[in-house]
Design an enzyme around this catalytic site. Sequence first.
Site, mmCIF file in Angstrom:
data_model
loop_
_atom_site.group_PDB
_atom_site.id
_atom_site.type_symbol
_atom_site.label_atom_id
_atom_site.label_comp_id
_atom_site.label_asym_id
_atom_site.label_seq_id
_atom_site.Cartn_x
_atom_site.Cartn_y
_atom_site.Cartn_z
ATOM 1 N N HIS A 1 -23.724 8.876 1.367
ATOM 2 C CA HIS A 1 -22.310 9.215 1.196
ATOM 3 C C HIS A 1 -21.382 8.092 1.634
ATOM 4 O O HIS A 1 -20.446 7.760 0.894
ATOM 5 C CB HIS A 1 -21.938 10.514 1.897
ATOM 6 C CG HIS A 1 -20.575 10.979 1.486
ATOM 7 N ND1 HIS A 1 -20.325 11.554 0.266
ATOM 8 C CD2 HIS A 1 -19.371 10.885 2.094
ATOM 9 C CE1 HIS A 1 -19.038 11.810 0.140
ATOM 10 N NE2 HIS A 1 -18.436 11.418 1.236
ATOM 11 N N TYR B 1 -18.003 5.211 -0.064
ATOM 12 C CA TYR B 1 -16.786 4.625 0.490
ATOM 13 C C TYR B 1 -16.903 3.114 0.626
ATOM 14 O O TYR B 1 -15.898 2.400 0.589
ATOM 15 C CB TYR B 1 -16.440 5.312 1.814
ATOM 16 C CG TYR B 1 -15.989 6.716 1.541
ATOM 17 C CD1 TYR B 1 -14.700 6.972 1.106
ATOM 18 C CD2 TYR B 1 -16.882 7.785 1.624
ATOM 19 C CE1 TYR B 1 -14.292 8.256 0.782
ATOM 20 C CE2 TYR B 1 -16.484 9.063 1.302
ATOM 21 C CZ TYR B 1 -15.193 9.295 0.881
ATOM 22 O OH TYR B 1 -14.792 10.554 0.537
ATOM 23 N N PHE C 1 -19.726 11.331 -10.628
ATOM 24 C CA PHE C 1 -20.152 10.004 -10.185
ATOM 25 C C PHE C 1 -19.571 8.924 -11.097
ATOM 26 O O PHE C 1 -19.143 7.856 -10.642
ATOM 27 C CB PHE C 1 -21.679 9.975 -10.223
ATOM 28 C CG PHE C 1 -22.315 8.851 -9.471
ATOM 29 C CD1 PHE C 1 -22.134 8.729 -8.113
ATOM 30 C CD2 PHE C 1 -23.120 7.937 -10.133
ATOM 31 C CE1 PHE C 1 -22.744 7.701 -7.415
ATOM 32 C CE2 PHE C 1 -23.733 6.911 -9.441
ATOM 33 C CZ PHE C 1 -23.534 6.785 -8.080
ATOM 34 N N ARG D 1 -30.367 14.065 -14.641
ATOM 35 C CA ARG D 1 -31.556 13.213 -14.549
ATOM 36 C C ARG D 1 -32.628 13.507 -15.584
ATOM 37 O O ARG D 1 -33.652 12.847 -15.615
ATOM 38 C CB ARG D 1 -32.208 13.308 -13.159
ATOM 39 C CG ARG D 1 -31.345 12.875 -11.991
ATOM 40 C CD ARG D 1 -32.187 12.743 -10.729
ATOM 41 N NE ARG D 1 -31.413 12.271 -9.603
ATOM 42 C CZ ARG D 1 -30.996 13.034 -8.611
ATOM 43 N NH1 ARG D 1 -31.276 14.322 -8.627
ATOM 44 N NH2 ARG D 1 -30.307 12.527 -7.619
#
Length: 552
Positions: free
Chosen positions: A226, A230, A378, A443
């Site tokens: 995660h 950032y 994403f 996926r």
Amino acid sequence: MISSITANQKVDRRDGKLAMAHFYVAFIALALGGLAGLLQVLVRSGKWELPFGIGYYQVLTVHGVLLGLVLTTFFILGFQFAAVSRTVGALSNGARQVGWIGFWVMTIGTAMAAVMILLNEASVLFTFYAPLQAHPIFYIGLTLVVVGSWLAGGAMLSAYTKWKRTNPGKPSPLLTFMVVVNTMLWIVATIGVAATVLLQLLPWSLGLVERVDVTISRTLFWYFGHPLVYFWLLPAYMCWYVVIPKVIGGKVFSDSLARMSFILFLLFSIPVGFHHQLMEPGIDPAWKFLQVILTFLVVIPSLMTAFSLFATFETFGRSKGATGLFGWLKKLPWGDARFVVPFIGMLAFIPAGAGGMVNASHQMNQVVHNTIWVTGHFHLTLATSVVLTFFGITYWLVPHITGRKLTKAMNKLAIIQAMTWAIGMTFMSGAMHAAGLLGAPRRSSFSEYGGAAQASEWIPYQIAQAVGGSILFIGIILVIIIFVNLAFFAPKGEEEFPVGECDEPVEKTPMVFENWKLWLGITVVLILFAYTIPFIDMLQNAPVGSKGFKLW
């Protein structure tokens, strides 16, 4: 003294060579990873099959590793080297040498991992979860990439500490401060992935241990995974906060607000990995709930950023005579690719942030977990907001370093490229979000679920993804054309490295922002609070004989 006043107007020529070396690798990764992404969406459409015995998951791994890990890491480090050189002065010879060593260690590691993927010895996706197992060389390569990035980060931090020694009591330039925060975030976060690779996956792939504990390996990955988001995002924020105000002819809205938002990202982006594991057993729900709360705290610096940016835009527009509620929008430089391309990325972050709140909410996450909705999210965050901003940076930083000019033709092509990207991503990410709400899995290739009863509902969305992916590939071709032109063929000249300053008079920036013992101390306390008891619980309650490292 305003902290954003800078030491020099240009990136040192020697530091520029180091930055460009990182960019060359990044854009090679973009080309190869983009081609793999195109092949992937074509297969998902059900209208095309991979030739030469190439596996779907092989292509998927190439796409994820090259774009999610290689492109981002190399571009970010190159940009940060240039930013440090521009704002606190040239790196010392020793720091620059360490930077080059880090670059070659990363490049060798990337080559090792890439070869194993191409040989189909590491088709484990970019998350490389156990029980999927890769060749040991793949794990060694990943380790070298992380170690090389630590060396690069160390070189940047040494430049910062050198500036602080020669400027005691003064706040560092804002752009360098942001680089320091992102570097510290990266170093702390990568401890998790280094631990799972070196202590679990590599010994397992070498046959030194029979089994590994999947819960611990996934937890260590998401401790890293995660904040990785950032690490990608904060360099885009650097551009939004510091570069864009100068590009439009305005001022940085608030130096202190920008620093506070970056400190909050450092504090709240690491101890939140459990929100990627909300549907997994073996983790007490109370600790998941705690980390969900910490995850939502990241909304605060995000909203601070949005406020700061649009305050900058409106203030600039009003200074040019704009009236009415949105009249200032007309005053922005819509013909300048340095502004337009990152601005499209900013707009994409609005729905991307909303989707992230869905993913982080325990109840709503149950609806979209492991569906292609997550992939769509994403692609809005990394593949639109972040990547478009990186492209926007490229259009002025590469000619700045190479001593060339962003011509009118390349500027126009850059805007066309961004529009192409936005259209392609609207098709692809929009279709992914819609198909995810219908339960389409992430996926998976088309052949794996083509016979499912509900698959007919997903087919139109898979075709839309293929259309969007094809348009995006055209966008990749355009940006590579622009990059090559700016690096080698554009006319000689001077291109500005824009660094914004605050309005005068400005309140003095509090020095507490650079009390790293305080902020790193709080970060460590939050991490220990969020992870210590859950880790002890995982170890104590592992099945008999596993001791946390021998069972999957």
